[in-house]
Design a protein around this motif. Structure first.
Motif, mmCIF file in Angstrom:
data_model
loop_
_atom_site.group_PDB
_atom_site.id
_atom_site.type_symbol
_atom_site.label_atom_id
_atom_site.label_comp_id
_atom_site.label_asym_id
_atom_site.label_seq_id
_atom_site.Cartn_x
_atom_site.Cartn_y
_atom_site.Cartn_z
ATOM 1 N N ARG A 111 4.076 -1.964 -4.223
ATOM 2 C CA ARG A 111 3.444 -0.715 -3.843
ATOM 3 C C ARG A 111 2.757 -0.913 -2.504
ATOM 4 N NH1 ARG A 111 -0.598 1.907 -8.154
ATOM 5 N NH2 ARG A 111 -1.227 3.507 -6.708
ATOM 6 N N THR A 113 0.059 -1.060 0.379
ATOM 7 C CA THR A 113 -1.395 -1.144 0.411
ATOM 8 C C THR A 113 -1.925 0.112 1.091
ATOM 9 O OG1 THR A 113 -1.384 -2.271 2.534
ATOM 10 C CG2 THR A 113 -1.351 -3.660 0.557
ATOM 11 N N LYS A 114 -3.233 0.290 1.053
ATOM 12 C CA LYS A 114 -3.837 1.481 1.648
ATOM 13 C C LYS A 114 -3.520 1.558 3.151
ATOM 14 C CE LYS A 114 -8.050 3.418 0.355
ATOM 15 N NZ LYS A 114 -9.497 3.303 0.181
ATOM 16 N N LYS A 115 -3.621 0.393 3.793
ATOM 17 C CA LYS A 115 -3.351 0.338 5.236
ATOM 18 C C LYS A 115 -1.881 0.689 5.516
ATOM 19 C CE LYS A 115 -3.909 -2.751 9.165
ATOM 20 N NZ LYS A 115 -4.269 -4.090 9.593
ATOM 21 N N GLU A 116 -0.951 0.093 4.720
ATOM 22 C CA GLU A 116 0.469 0.381 4.904
ATOM 23 C C GLU A 116 0.767 1.853 4.622
ATOM 24 O OE1 GLU A 116 2.374 -3.946 3.645
ATOM 25 O OE2 GLU A 116 2.027 -2.420 2.118
ATOM 26 N N ARG A 117 0.102 2.419 3.629
ATOM 27 C CA ARG A 117 0.303 3.816 3.276
ATOM 28 C C ARG A 117 -0.104 4.729 4.438
ATOM 29 N NH1 ARG A 117 3.255 7.210 0.485
ATOM 30 N NH2 ARG A 117 2.227 9.203 0.579
ATOM 31 N N ARG A 118 -1.228 4.408 5.047
ATOM 32 C CA ARG A 118 -1.688 5.225 6.185
ATOM 33 C C ARG A 118 -0.720 5.130 7.354
ATOM 34 N NH1 ARG A 118 -7.841 3.543 5.400
ATOM 35 N NH2 ARG A 118 -8.433 5.188 3.966
ATOM 36 N N SER A 119 -0.208 3.925 7.611
ATOM 37 C CA SER A 119 0.740 3.789 8.718
ATOM 38 C C SER A 119 2.059 4.489 8.392
ATOM 39 C CB SER A 119 0.974 2.324 9.070
ATOM 40 O OG SER A 119 1.547 1.634 8.000
ATOM 41 N N ASP A 121 2.271 7.223 6.508
ATOM 42 C CA ASP A 121 1.979 8.648 6.685
ATOM 43 C C ASP A 121 1.964 9.044 8.149
ATOM 44 O OD1 ASP A 121 1.876 9.059 3.994
ATOM 45 O OD2 ASP A 121 -0.318 8.940 3.858
#
Length: 147
Positions: A111, A113-119, A121
């Motif tokens: 899944r 990470t929060k940082k990867e998710r933001r990038s 998006d």
């Protein structure tokens, strides 16, 4: 040094196939250990010359019993306890699974990470997916009378 017989769970632990005896016993209870092709309970006695197979997904390891020890031995003495008779195809399976990335997966590759998710998006522009911005609302001309 060894006896004529030994409990399978104690032997698996003594031969350093499992880290603890309770893990070895659980493997027996769950049907992951076979002696000469039949699944065994943790209390089953084994003799020298028998072949013990242990399923540790994705590989099934096979060991020929040379000594029936119930006392844990040092890593250097393991060749005196059993002979590894695992099929070469099993090691190929292990290598294939390692290449495919299921074994020893890098942290964060599942899944995002929060940082990867933001990038992600930021990278995926909503217009690429088929969403339109607010100023394109006039595209569909619905009259209030249609509803």
């Amino acid at each position: 040094m060894g006896n004529e017989t030994a409990r399978i769970d104690k032997w698996l632990w003594a031969a350093r196939i499992f880290k603890t005896r309770s893990i070895a016993a659980n493997a027996c209870k769950n049907g992951r250990v076979t002696v000469n092709g039949t699944t065994v309970k943790p209390s089953r006695s084994i003799k020298c010359g028998e072949v013990v197979s242990v399923k540790k997904p994705p590989v099934t390891y096979s060991f020929k019993v040379l000594q029936c020890n119930e006392q844990r031995v040092g890593a250097k003495l393991v060749p005196q306890i059993y002979e590894n008779v695992t099929d070469a195809k099993q090691y190929e399976l292990l290598e294939m699974s390692r290449i495919s990335g299921f074994v020893d997966r890098m942290r964060g590759t599942g899944r995002p990470t929060k940082k990867e998710r933001r990038s992600l998006d930021a990278f995926i522009d909503p217009s690429l997916i088929g969403f339109t911005s607010d100023d394109d609302e006039d595209e569909f001309d619905f009259d209030d009378e249609d509803f």
